[in-house]
Design an enzyme around this catalytic site. Structure first.
Site, PDB file in Angstrom:
ATOM      1  CG  ASN A 152       4.888  77.319  25.945  1.00  0.00           C
ATOM      2  OD1 ASN A 152       4.503  78.475  26.024  1.00  0.00           O
ATOM      3  ND2 ASN A 152       5.936  76.867  26.621  1.00  0.00           N
ATOM      4  CB  CYS A 173       5.872  82.872  30.478  1.00  0.00           C
ATOM      5  SG  CYS A 173       7.285  82.011  29.772  1.00  0.00           S
ATOM      6  CG  HIS A 174       7.779  78.823  33.823  1.00  0.00           C
ATOM      7  ND1 HIS A 174       6.922  78.382  34.810  1.00  0.00           N
ATOM      8  CD2 HIS A 174       7.498  78.075  32.747  1.00  0.00           C
ATOM      9  CE1 HIS A 174       6.172  77.404  34.344  1.00  0.00           C
ATOM     10  NE2 HIS A 174       6.503  77.208  33.089  1.00  0.00           N
ATOM     11  CG  HIS A 204       8.898  81.799  24.994  1.00  0.00           C
ATOM     12  ND1 HIS A 204       8.858  80.502  24.522  1.00  0.00           N
ATOM     13  CD2 HIS A 204       8.553  81.733  26.305  1.00  0.00           C
ATOM     14  CE1 HIS A 204       8.498  79.682  25.505  1.00  0.00           C
ATOM     15  NE2 HIS A 204       8.299  80.416  26.591  1.00  0.00           N
TER      16      HIS A 204
END
Length: 439
Positions: A152, A173-174, A204
């Site tokens: 990030n 991303c997770h 996000h």
């Protein structure tokens, strides 16, 4: 086949990703894993852990190599087919501390500061400095490698790599793959079998645009009802995102502690009661860093001591992308890529998070079309800042840094233009003194 892991001192994450690789038969044969870091102790720890996983799950067949320092970076990257990026430039100290403490003196409070906010801007600038060098080395010694970026601020870094380097990059991303499951579980709908879903937007802040059960029934009416009721009757950890559902109509991918600072609505010095109302954990990331450092010491003793080491394949995308490319077996991910018309009402140069198909030819983003107007507008609050941060990194001009901060929604809502510029200059000076000049 060679896989290079940049920032291998992130031992737990390296264990997850490379443990997944070692549990994947299509990847484990004839495998070389190159671990790269600039911290010798952390690199050595990761080497021991990955070597033990290799012996336990792969009969020791993979070759595990370690490379320390900038002078060995090209050797680590040479002939790699996949490069995983998990670096954190500047670490908790000094850089994360500066990202939080200097803005705090101006009355600007943050929760995470790794994606947006003034912390995300400076984290992005100092990380691009390093990734420029990664890109030059990769273009020379592994020009065909696929760069899997986990670092990030995702949209800033991935957008920079895709626009200004020749490196084949996708940002991962997770949160995308657990978004729907976590939402349903939190609303008491965990037993519902999902038939279809569509998530698209930016990292996000990817929007769960549609969700149905196995019979094709739209689940959103019940989700909206339950989310509003829960916010009205309970104090819980996800009140900001549930307020998104009420005010903007849709749920988004990343946590409330992140999204609390991606807009001008929730963290306001003039209305301090909002912090309590929406259960917002100010200074969460520094607190988390301290906890993780303390926790890592125990994990290190466990992993490097006599305790049995074990791994089960995680939900991380990395090994599944590699497997898909190597075997030419289609696999769907939520990937961060350049927009180029994928989301019609966002800029072409924006880094967007959309469904992507992976196969032997690589990453293939899919067309989404228009987002709901209000969702696109929320994304644009972030994209403006992201694009200007990249511009500052590329041009080296302070003006673009100032503009990025001025257009960052939370910063702009709290500070005057004069104080924003003064704060940026103080952060620039502090970074330079710490050896992390960003422009």
């Amino acid at each position: 086949m060679k896989i290079t892991f940049m920032g291998a001192g992130s031992t737990v994450f390296a264990k997850n990703v490379l443990g997944d690789v070692l549990l994947t038969p299509a990847l484990s044969e004839g495998l070389t894993i190159a671990l790269y870091d600039i911290d010798n102790d952390r690199l050595e720890d990761s080497y021991i852990v990955i070597d033990r996983l290799n012996k336990k799950y792969n009969g020791g067949k993979a070759v595990i190599e370690k490379f320390l320092g900038v002078e060995n970076r090209k050797s680590a990257l040479k002939d790699a087919k996949f490069v995983v990026n998990a670096i954190q430039v500047g670490g908790y100290e000094p850089c994360t501390v500066m990202d939080f403490e200097i803005p705090k003196r101006y009355g600007l409070r943050q929760t995470i500061g790794d994606t947006l906010g003034i912390g995300g801007i400076f984290r992005g600038l100092r990380t691009i400095k390093v990734m420029k060098d990664f890109a030059r080395d990769m273009e020379e010694v592994c020009p065909d490698a696929l760069f899997l970026n986990y670092t990030n601020p995702m949209a800033i870094l991935t957008g920079y790599m895709l626009r200004y380097t020749g490196v084949n990059t996708v940002g991962l991303c997770h949160s995308v793959q657990v978004c729907t499951k976590d939402l349903l579980n939190s609303l008491g709908l965990g037993e519902v079998k999902v038939g279809s879903e569509l998530i698209a937007g930016i990292n996000h802040m990817g929007w769960l645009l549609s969700i149905t059960d196995k019979d094709g029934k739209d689940l959103y009416p019940e989700i909206r009802r339950r989310a509003k009721q829960k916010n009205a009757t309970q104090k819980h950890h996800d009140m900001v995102r549930f307020d998104y559902i009420d005010k903007f109509g849709y749920f988004c991918t990343e946590s409330s502690e992140h999204n609390a600072e991606y807009n001008p609505f929730y963290i306001k010095s003039k209305y301090p009661e909002l912090i309590e109302k929406f259960n917002i954990p100010l200074d969460e990331y520094p607190r988390r860093c301290v906890h993780q450092i303390r926790e890592w010491k125990q994990q290190r003793e466990d992993l490097l001591g006599g305790k049995e080491i074990a791994h089960a394949r995680s939900h991380e995308y990395a090994s599944r992308i590699m497997e898909s490319v190597v075997t030419n077996t289609p696999y769907k991910i939520g990937g961060n890529v350049l927009n180029r018309g994928l989301i019609s009402n966002l800029p072409a140069d924006a880094c967007v998070e959309v469904p992507c198909l992976v196969d032997g030819k690589g990453i293939h983003p899919t067309f989404v079309g228009n987002l709901p107007v209000q969702c696109a507008a929320m994304n644009m609050l972030n994209i403006n800042c992201q694009l200007l941060t990249i511009e500052a990194a590329v041009t080296g001009k302070k003006e673009h840094l100032y503009q990025a901060a001025m257009l960052e929604p939370h910063t702009a809502a709290e500070l005057s233009i004069d104080d924003i510029i003064k704060m940026c200059n103080e952060l620039l000076e502090a970074h330079e003194k710490a050896g992390f000049a960003v422009l």
